[in-house]
Write an enzyme that holds these catalytic residues in place. Sequence first.
Site, PDB file in Angstrom:
ATOM      1  N   HIS A 179      -0.372 -16.481   9.074  1.00  0.00           N
ATOM      2  CA  HIS A 179      -2.018 -16.522   9.036  1.00  0.00           C
ATOM      3  C   HIS A 179      -2.534 -16.610  10.408  1.00  0.00           C
ATOM      4  CE1 HIS A 179      -2.212 -16.781   4.746  1.00  0.00           C
ATOM      5  NE2 HIS A 179      -1.761 -18.017   4.896  1.00  0.00           N
TER       6      HIS A 179
ATOM      7  N   CYS B 198      -6.619  10.566   2.210  1.00  0.00           N
ATOM      8  CA  CYS B 198      -6.826   9.056   2.619  1.00  0.00           C
ATOM      9  C   CYS B 198      -5.418   8.470   3.100  1.00  0.00           C
ATOM     10  CB  CYS B 198      -7.208   7.998   1.662  1.00  0.00           C
ATOM     11  SG  CYS B 198      -6.175   7.788   0.136  1.00  0.00           S
TER      12      CYS B 198
ATOM     13  N   ASP C  81       2.285   9.121   0.135  1.00  0.00           N
ATOM     14  CA  ASP C  81       3.157   9.038  -1.038  1.00  0.00           C
ATOM     15  C   ASP C  81       3.482  10.618  -1.358  1.00  0.00           C
ATOM     16  OD1 ASP C  81       4.313   6.743  -1.829  1.00  0.00           O
ATOM     17  OD2 ASP C  81       2.195   6.107  -2.290  1.00  0.00           O
TER      18      ASP C  81
HETATM   19  C1  PEP Z   1      -0.847   7.252   0.321  1.00  0.00           C
HETATM   20  O1  PEP Z   1       0.070   6.983  -0.306  1.00  0.00           O
HETATM   21  O2  PEP Z   1      -1.014   8.209   0.924  1.00  0.00           O
HETATM   22  C2  PEP Z   1      -1.888   6.206   0.395  1.00  0.00           C
HETATM   23  C3  PEP Z   1      -2.935   6.299   0.999  1.00  0.00           C
HETATM   24  O3  PEP Z   1      -1.517   4.951  -0.237  1.00  0.00           O
HETATM   25  P1  PEP Z   1      -0.366   3.896   0.164  1.00  0.00           P
HETATM   26  O4  PEP Z   1      -0.169   4.552   1.634  1.00  0.00           O
HETATM   27  O5  PEP Z   1      -1.363   2.614  -0.019  1.00  0.00           O
HETATM   28  O6  PEP Z   1       0.792   4.087  -0.721  1.00  0.00           O
HETATM   29 MG    MG Z   2       0.047   5.852  -2.004  1.00  0.00          MG
END
Ligand code: PEP
Ligand code: MG
Length: 578
Positions: free
Chosen positions: A190, A509, A462
């Site tokens: 924390h 993202c 991913d």
């Molecule tokens: C991804 O897999 O690119 C993603 C943005 O999600 P995370 O990194 O949370 O798996």
């Molecule tokens: Mg992901």
Amino acid sequence: MQTLVGTPASSGVVRARWAIVREEAAPVGGTITPEAVEAELARVAAARSAAAAQLEAIAARIAAAGHPDEAAIFSAQAEMARDPMLVELTGQRIRERLEDGIAATLAAAEEIAAQLRALPDELLAARAADLTDVGLRIARQLAGRGDEPGPRLEAPVIVVARDIPPSVAATLPRERVLGFALETGSPTAHAAILARAYGIPAVVGVSGLIAALERAAAAAGRPVELAIDGDSGEVVIDPDQPTARRFDQLAAAAARATDRAIAEASLPAVTLDGAEVTLLANIGTPDEAARCVALGARGVGLFRTEFLFLERLTPPSEDEQLAAYRSVVEAFAPHPVTIRLLDVGGDKPIPYLPLEPEANPFLGVRALRLAATRPDLFVTQLRAAYRAATGGPVKVMAPMVADATDVELLLSLAEQARAGLEGEGVERGEVEIGVMLEIPSAILVADTYFGRIAFGSLGTNDLLQYTVAVDRGNRALSRYQDSLHPALLRLVRDAVAAAERAGIELSVCGEMAGDPVAALALVGLGVRKLSMAAGSLPLVRRTVRATRLADLRAAAEASLGEPAASAVRARFQALAAG
Ligand code: PEP
Ligand code: MG
């Protein structure tokens, strides 16, 4: 001068005086007679309520000061004070072992904390400390020491401690804390979360720090300074002149970089030949919103919501989620906030989610796939999102979507949430529904469902791991982990084309969007929305503004035929350097 090294936990550099914050001795318990059992149970119940009320008051105070993330720690502790398991175990010890309330509460809290510590999850293990802290707070009430615990700091200092339990952290006068240097703790402790939320440096896991400081002060016979670097983990006791100068230079450079980034935050990310790219933020807690806005994010492209679910013994309520989502939506309005539905699976044990251990959790019952057994979790989350949308534009996306059947499931969950609120007459806004594109199959069959959704967002972290069959965390396989792999670029190209055909929005993202060189490749492939960690915004903006779309397009086209990521990287590196 003596140098120690710990784990960096919150960015920044500071050189200053220090103060040791020591743990307070716990009240001492005893035993009772059989006749006193009922009265003791009642006394414990009252102490528990008082402790919970105290914790709720702290949470409200901190939330009112604009720190909902930190406030959530204390709301969770208030819940822990009333936790049925704690109540049950304490009662049992009083009735069966004739322990008094103090002894029974401390022992019961420790018993549950030990179970949490045994779980192979760093976050839950960290919550064990919170539970011990709650036990102590109840015991203090029973001992008649129910006032707020906590040290006084007379001047601005670096706080040095073995560990800082939340109850102490809550009472530290913010304006006098310049940084944290802790002997124990992990970056998810924390004090570290707090430090990041307040933008002050922290180093944790500095073993031997307290003894070393005391020795140095005694030997010098004068107050000695401490210098900490929250980026490298370096901790220097009584720095000599050159070291002090180096720390001051680092602090000044960091301040200049922040000033420049903020000054440029209002500039658009537009190429020299006029192609505009929208830069969005990735956040994991509401506390990060303000910094992202200051650095010029035009919305949130990925709001990871796991923080609400992972650090606790029971799932978060709809209202609790609403508060977290609404604070971010209001911080960014009129720009949109993209809430990602829960992404957890068998790799992270969650006490209230009985997940079977799996041989391959990343290929198992993860994320949206949990909806088969726990649709309620997702419907509650979607309800909170619809309600938060009264404060500004909200989008919701599901992680781990593989095909059109997953999309139908997502849409039916959203419909349940929407219809439920409608039936109850609860106020709600409109929400755009989309998916994360992070499984290759979702891109290969995009045409079968893109017409049903409003947007797709490429989760390249991913997507790369599932495309080249390489665990994203396995350091032994780093040659496969460059997102500029031509296979990934071809998937991005296909996703862009499918989104254009369907007329829906497409963004990225994954971490790739925050890597200035890889971001150029994405722009060259036709992506116009990039979402990244706040710290990446200034450099990506500057890099985009220094290049031409025509060059990026040509380089992207040529890259699709390259044999390896290294060749692609060299190509875009040359363009980035300019
Ligand atoms: C991804 O897999 O690119 C993603 C943005 O999600 P995370 O990194 O949370 O798996
Ligand atoms: Mg992901």
